[in-house]
Design a protein around this motif. Structure first.
Motif, short mmCIF file in Angstrom:
data_model
loop_
_atom_site.label_atom_id
_atom_site.label_comp_id
_atom_site.label_asym_id
_atom_site.label_seq_id
_atom_site.Cartn_x
_atom_site.Cartn_y
_atom_site.Cartn_z
N THR A 346 84.97 -5.22 -116.12
CA THR A 346 85.69 -3.98 -116.49
C THR A 346 86.34 -3.22 -117.10
O THR A 346 86.72 -2.40 -117.94
N GLN A 347 87.14 -4.24 -116.94
CA GLN A 347 89.23 -3.88 -118.53
C GLN A 347 88.78 -4.70 -118.88
O GLN A 347 88.88 -4.04 -120.67
N LEU A 348 88.55 -6.34 -118.60
CA LEU A 348 88.50 -6.78 -120.50
C LEU A 348 87.45 -6.48 -121.78
O LEU A 348 88.05 -6.18 -122.30
N GLN A 349 86.18 -5.80 -121.23
CA GLN A 349 85.90 -5.13 -122.32
C GLN A 349 86.21 -3.57 -122.87
O GLN A 349 85.40 -3.48 -123.86
N ALA A 350 87.16 -3.00 -121.91
CA ALA A 350 87.66 -2.31 -122.42
C ALA A 350 88.59 -1.86 -123.15
O ALA A 350 89.34 -0.40 -123.73
N THR A 351 89.23 -3.17 -123.19
CA THR A 351 90.33 -3.25 -123.76
C THR A 351 91.07 -4.17 -124.66
O THR A 351 90.68 -5.36 -124.78
N CYS A 352 92.05 -4.04 -125.60
CA CYS A 352 92.34 -5.27 -126.64
C CYS A 352 94.40 -4.71 -126.38
O CYS A 352 94.63 -3.69 -126.66
N ASN A 353 94.50 -5.96 -126.87
CA ASN A 353 95.81 -6.19 -127.54
C ASN A 353 96.48 -5.65 -128.75
O ASN A 353 95.71 -6.10 -129.35
N VAL A 354 97.36 -5.63 -128.53
CA VAL A 354 98.34 -5.69 -130.07
C VAL A 354 98.94 -6.18 -130.50
O VAL A 354 100.06 -7.04 -128.68
N HIS A 355 99.71 -7.04 -130.72
CA HIS A 355 100.59 -8.20 -131.25
C HIS A 355 101.80 -7.74 -130.63
O HIS A 355 102.54 -7.09 -131.42
N GLN A 356 102.17 -8.81 -130.08
CA GLN A 356 103.85 -8.72 -129.21
C GLN A 356 104.61 -8.73 -131.06
O GLN A 356 104.74 -9.56 -131.56
N SER A 357 105.74 -7.46 -130.66
CA SER A 357 107.31 -7.66 -131.79
C SER A 357 107.84 -6.66 -130.89
O SER A 357 107.92 -5.86 -130.40
N ALA A 358 109.37 -6.88 -131.38
CA ALA A 358 109.98 -6.03 -130.39
C ALA A 358 109.16 -4.46 -131.23
O ALA A 358 109.96 -3.67 -129.96
N PHE A 359 109.45 -4.30 -132.16
CA PHE A 359 108.74 -3.19 -132.28
C PHE A 359 107.58 -2.26 -131.91
O PHE A 359 107.30 -1.52 -130.93
N ASN A 360 106.84 -2.93 -132.05
CA ASN A 360 105.39 -2.90 -131.17
C ASN A 360 105.39 -2.16 -130.00
O ASN A 360 104.92 -1.92 -129.34
N ASN A 361 106.87 -3.40 -129.52
CA ASN A 361 106.55 -2.98 -127.38
C ASN A 361 107.09 -1.82 -127.56
O ASN A 361 106.87 -1.07 -126.66
N TRP A 362 108.11 -1.55 -128.43
CA TRP A 362 108.79 -0.33 -128.55
C TRP A 362 108.14 1.07 -128.57
O TRP A 362 107.98 2.43 -127.89
N PHE A 363 107.55 1.10 -129.47
CA PHE A 363 106.18 1.85 -130.75
C PHE A 363 105.53 2.44 -129.31
O PHE A 363 105.17 3.83 -129.13
N SER A 364 104.83 1.79 -128.38
CA SER A 364 103.39 1.62 -127.39
C SER A 364 104.58 1.84 -126.49
O SER A 364 103.34 1.72 -125.93
N GLY A 365 105.86 1.38 -126.02
CA GLY A 365 106.34 2.20 -124.42
C GLY A 365 104.88 0.12 -124.10
O GLY A 365 104.90 0.27 -122.64
N HIS A 366 104.97 -0.82 -124.17
CA HIS A 366 104.46 -2.23 -124.02
C HIS A 366 103.21 -1.66 -123.93
O HIS A 366 102.64 -2.74 -122.92
N LEU A 367 102.24 -1.14 -124.72
CA LEU A 367 101.19 -0.68 -124.00
C LEU A 367 100.01 -1.64 -125.14
O LEU A 367 99.02 -1.05 -125.34
N ASN A 368 100.56 -1.90 -126.26
CA ASN A 368 100.49 -2.94 -126.82
C ASN A 368 100.08 -4.58 -126.00
O ASN A 368 98.69 -5.15 -126.45
N PHE A 369 100.57 -4.10 -124.37
CA PHE A 369 99.74 -5.83 -124.00
C PHE A 369 98.63 -5.02 -122.97
O PHE A 369 99.15 -4.79 -120.95
N GLN A 370 97.92 -3.87 -123.68
CA GLN A 370 96.71 -3.44 -122.51
C GLN A 370 96.06 -4.26 -121.83
O GLN A 370 95.46 -3.45 -120.68
N ILE A 371 95.45 -5.32 -122.14
CA ILE A 371 94.76 -5.82 -120.55
C ILE A 371 95.61 -6.32 -120.04
O ILE A 371 95.19 -6.36 -118.65
N GLU A 372 96.75 -6.60 -119.94
CA GLU A 372 97.99 -7.45 -119.04
C GLU A 372 98.16 -5.84 -118.01
O GLU A 372 97.46 -6.00 -116.57
N HIS A 373 98.07 -4.63 -118.39
CA HIS A 373 98.33 -3.56 -118.13
C HIS A 373 97.20 -2.98 -117.21
O HIS A 373 97.16 -2.98 -116.13
N HIS A 374 96.34 -3.19 -117.20
CA HIS A 374 94.59 -2.47 -117.01
C HIS A 374 94.13 -3.71 -115.70
O HIS A 374 94.35 -3.79 -114.57
#
Length: 432
Positions: A346-374
């Motif tokens: 359910t979670q994997l088919q509905a979510t994808c990640n954005v590559h990790q970087s210091a900026f991406n982590n801050w800019f998205s509030g770590h929601l670039n790790f959407q798979i792990e968060h879900h």
């Protein structure tokens, strides 16, 4: 002693509607949630979305004090699955679910569900410092165009970053008890942003329970009023000859009624309607404290017109930031009716990640790790990168696509997917 009643999956599945009884299963025990759903602290809809289904994995995922919750559940217990009944419904992958539960146990043993309070303190302080800097910019440099724009950018950053921080408290991922998480959630979303915690809970937990499931995930329920999303629903709309909007142009009008408009034109008034209609007076008090604070700090510097102009520019900028970040992980992914598949799928088919970087982590509030968060919604965000390799291994073993992409590619994929969905609708509308 009361004799145990036994049920089949078929009997449970029949208790899924609003008009009749609603049952669900947790660890093979059958619970009647018909009356309790209205009192459910996480909201009536989120628990009702699992009526007629097994809710073991979402129960574990959402609650931080499961022992306490189970005591309250005893009054809802009506029986168990019959001994000959399998532990999993036919639509769910047993091997994948068993291995994910082992992974979760490993994650808990590693201490990855425990937060580093210093991380969140520093994060809160950086928001408060930016808030003060925005006001000082006008106070020191005056209200001409350049300091006015700089102030607006700083305030927009405050609003976006406070949005990511309230998300942490709302998911109970900072403190070990619900009480402290709820208190800080009220402060950050209410006093720093002017929005109600109850509204966020009502909307967001539904999204997590059934992401990208039409009629169950409020984030995609703009369909079919404005957008036809995914590959299944546009075809259904086309076949039914429904044309609420020219969906084949949705990738263009998204730029007008999507990112720039969601917060200033819709959420801004709807949040007040929500709290008044539901009599959420505590939330309203927190919200009013935000509006009083910014009014009395900025009015003397800008006057009424200048203050209103600043406020709506901030909401406009924040809205663009919020929509692009929150939709990049979901709109390009699988969107369908609820097919009652297992938690991981359910979670994997509905979510994808954005590559990790210091900026991406801050800019998205770590929601670039959407798979792990879900998969682990109560996990503190600073641990997502530690669990990511374990999740990737699980996905590789079971042939599940673990998708991660660059930030700008993720933004572009929103538009590409809207265009593809719109074309699917048009083809079905004209030819089927």
């Amino acid at each position: 002693l009361r004799q145990t009643r036994y049920f089949t999956w078929e009997e449970v599945a029949q208790r899924s509607g609003r008009e009749k009884e609603r049952w669900l299963v947790i660890d093979r025990k059958v619970y009647n949630i018909s009356d309790f759903s209205r009192r459910h602290p996480g909201g009536s809809r989120v628990i009702s979305h699992y009526a007629g289904q097994d809710a073991t994995d979402p129960f574990v995922a959402f609650h931080i004090n499961k022992g306490l919750v189970r005591k309250y559940m005893n009054s809802l217990l009506i029986g168990e699955l019959a001994p000959e009944q399998p532990s999993f419904e036919p639509t769910k992958n047993k091997a994948l679910t068993d291995e994910f539960r082992e992974l979760r146990a490993t994650v808990e043993r590693m201490g990855l569900m425990k937060a580093n309070h210093l991380f969140f303190l520093v994060y809160l302080l950086h928001i408060l410092l930016l808030d003060v800097a925005a006001w000082l910019t006008l106070w020191i440099f005056g209200t001409s165009l350049v300091p006015f724009i700089l102030c607006a950018v700083l305030l927009s950053t405050v609003q976006a970053q406070a949005g990511w921080l309230q998300h942490d408290f709302g998911h109970l991922s900072v403190f070990g008890t619900s009480t402290w998480n709820h208190l800080l959630h009220h402060f950050v979303i209410g006093h720093l942003k002017g929005a109600p915690a109850s509204w966020w809970n009502h909307m967001h937990f539904q999204h997590h329970a059934k992401p990208n499931c039409f009629r169950k995930d409020p984030d995609i329920n703009m369909h079919p009023l404005f957008f036809a999303l995914g590959k299944v629903l546009p075809v259904e709309l086309g076949r039914e000859k429904k044309k609420h909007m020219p969906y084949n142009h949705q990738h263009k009008y998204f730029f007008l009624i999507g990112p720039p408009a969601l917060l200033p034109l819709y959420f801004q008034w709807y949040i007040f309607y929500f709290v008044v209609q539901r009599k959420k007076w505590v939330d309203l008090a927190w919200m009013l404290s935000f509006y009083a604070r910014i009014f009395f700090t900025y009015m003397p510097l800008l006057g009424l017109k200048g203050f209103l102009g600043l406020f709506f520019i901030v909401r406009f900028l924040e809205s663009n930031w919020f929509v692009w970040v929150t939709q990049m992980n979901h709109i390009p992914m699988h969107i369908d009716h609820d097919r009652n598949v297992d938690w991981v799928s359910t979670q994997l088919q509905a979510t994808c990640n954005v590559h990790q970087s210091a900026f991406n982590n801050w800019f998205s509030g770590h929601l670039n790790f959407q798979i792990e968060h879900h998969l682990f919604p109560t996990m503190p965000r600073h641990n997502y990168h530690k669990v990511a390799p374990l999740v990737q291994s699980l996905c590789a073993k079971y042939g599940i696509k673990y998708e991660s992409k660059p930030l700008l590619t993720a933004f572009a994929d929103i538009v590409y997917s809207l265009k593809e969905s719109g074309q699917l609708w048009l083809d079905a509308y004209l030819h089927q």
